[in-house]
Design an enzyme around this catalytic site. Structure first.
Site, PDB file in Angstrom:
ATOM      1  N   ASP A   1      34.866 -64.011 -81.151  1.00  0.00           N
ATOM      2  CA  ASP A   1      35.385 -65.243 -80.555  1.00  0.00           C
ATOM      3  C   ASP A   1      36.629 -65.712 -81.292  1.00  0.00           C
ATOM      4  OD1 ASP A   1      33.183 -65.215 -78.871  1.00  0.00           O
ATOM      5  OD2 ASP A   1      32.046 -66.681 -80.051  1.00  0.00           O
TER       6      ASP A   1
ATOM      7  N   TYR B   1      26.714 -59.552 -88.966  1.00  0.00           N
ATOM      8  CA  TYR B   1      27.562 -60.722 -89.182  1.00  0.00           C
ATOM      9  C   TYR B   1      27.000 -61.544 -90.337  1.00  0.00           C
ATOM     10  CZ  TYR B   1      30.062 -60.264 -84.681  1.00  0.00           C
ATOM     11  OH  TYR B   1      30.847 -59.844 -83.631  1.00  0.00           O
TER      12      TYR B   1
END
Length: 341
Positions: free
Chosen positions: A81, A169
């Site tokens: 993103d 992540y």
């Protein structure tokens, strides 16, 4: 350069290989390349190319087309993103063999080395132009916010997106205000600063029911027709006592793939529990709801970094890609496309 072979002479092995490669190049053969890269997401509107916006895909595509002098199309392991960073991203692209062979020019370097060197220069120039246009902050001379760390011909069957076994992540938080977790000025763009102290143990307990395969619709912004079923392999909140993250609060999450804003939503519900505004049962209840009504809050992007993409051995790449393309759905779900991101 081709070796001269006189009539009646037996060609040397090198001459045969070079002649074969030259013939393939003339016949329009292509080669698949794997690139490994890292980037600071602060100056980008995400990975995916968008008209009028500066994106990682757009910058890298432009640099590659400048160097290779041919149109390219990138396939990425994880579509991050806007504002999200990557320490270990992977992409693949298919280019004409002739363009790959021409990458060194007259330098005599290997194509892999020539591509890395030339990309670094083009990306640095593009970053400076973006800074001059006010699209990003100041950039030191010769530096860029996208760095290609590796380039090589991909093994047979490699697909950056579908061959991946998992993505990892990490989200980083400095809680407790100035007197709390250590705050580093040099890492302020990669760590979320919070004034309140977080209950890390409660956050970790609340995350455990989210492990495994579930429909994460309440935690995703789905694409039309795409499944939101994902398998989370690791999800833990910690306060490390050693290493670069010592004293910070970290969320480490590993899954086969993620849908849009999923990791930041997992962080958002964890923060609500850690602050005491929601109880420990709320993340699981939200998961079971499987609805965008009252969906999970989304944490700020800058604390999140893609740290690792894991692939199988070379001989298993094609089979893994085939399995990943199979639509993932829970037994009661209708057939849906799997975005594989």
């Amino acid at each position: 350069m081709l070796t001269d072979v006189k009539p009646g002479d037996a060609p040397t092995p090198g001459a045969v290989v070079e002649e074969a490669e030259g013939a393939e190049a003339k016949n329009g053969a292509t080669v698949r390349l794997r690139l490994d890269l890292a980037y600071d997401g602060a100056g980008f509107s995400g990975w995916a190319a968008q008209p009028g916006l500066r994106t990682v895909e757009g910058e890298l595509t432009g640099a590659l087309e400048t160097v290779l002098r041919t149109p390219v199309r990138l396939t990425v392991a994880g579509r991050t993103d806007a504002g999200v960073h990557a320490a270990a991203q992977a992409v693949h692209l298919d280019v004409p063999l002739a363009a790959w062979q021409a990458a060194p020019g007259r330098s005599g370097r290997r194509p892999e080395d020539a591509l890395l060197t030339r990309l670094a220069g083009v990306l640095a120039r593009q970053a400076r132009l973006a800074a001059d246009a006010g699209l990003t902050g100041p950039v030191p001379r010769g530096a860029s916010d996208v760095v290609v760390t590796g380039a090589r011909v991909a093994p047979e069957g490699f697909d950056a997106r579908f061959s991946a076994l998992s993505r990892r992540y990490v989200y980083r938080i400095a809680d407790g205000g100035p007197a709390g977790a250590p705050r580093s000025a040099s890492r302020r763009g990669q760590v979320l600063w919070l004034p309140e102290a977080l209950d890390v143990e409660a956050m970790d307990r609340s995350a455990r029911p989210l492990l495994g395969e579930h429909d994460f619709l309440s935690y995703c912004r789905p694409r039309e027709g795409a499944t939101t079923v994902r398998t989370v392999k690791r999800l833990d909140w910690r306060r490390p006592t050693r290493g670069d993250d010592a004293g910070l609060v970290t969320l480490t999450v590993v899954a086969d793939a993620f849908c849009h804003s999923m990791v930041r939503s997992l962080v958002g519900v964890g923060l609500a529990v850690g602050r005491g505004s929601r109880d420990e049962a709320w993340p699981a209840a939200l998961l079971e709801r499987r609805s965008r009504d009252g969906a999970a809050p989304v944490a700020p992007a800058h604390g999140l970094t893609l740290e690792e993409v894991v692939y199988p051995s070379d001989d298993a790449l094609a089979e893994q890609a085939r399995r990943s393309r199979v639509v993932r759905r829970l037994p009661a779900d209708p057939l849906a496309e799997d975005c594989g991101c």
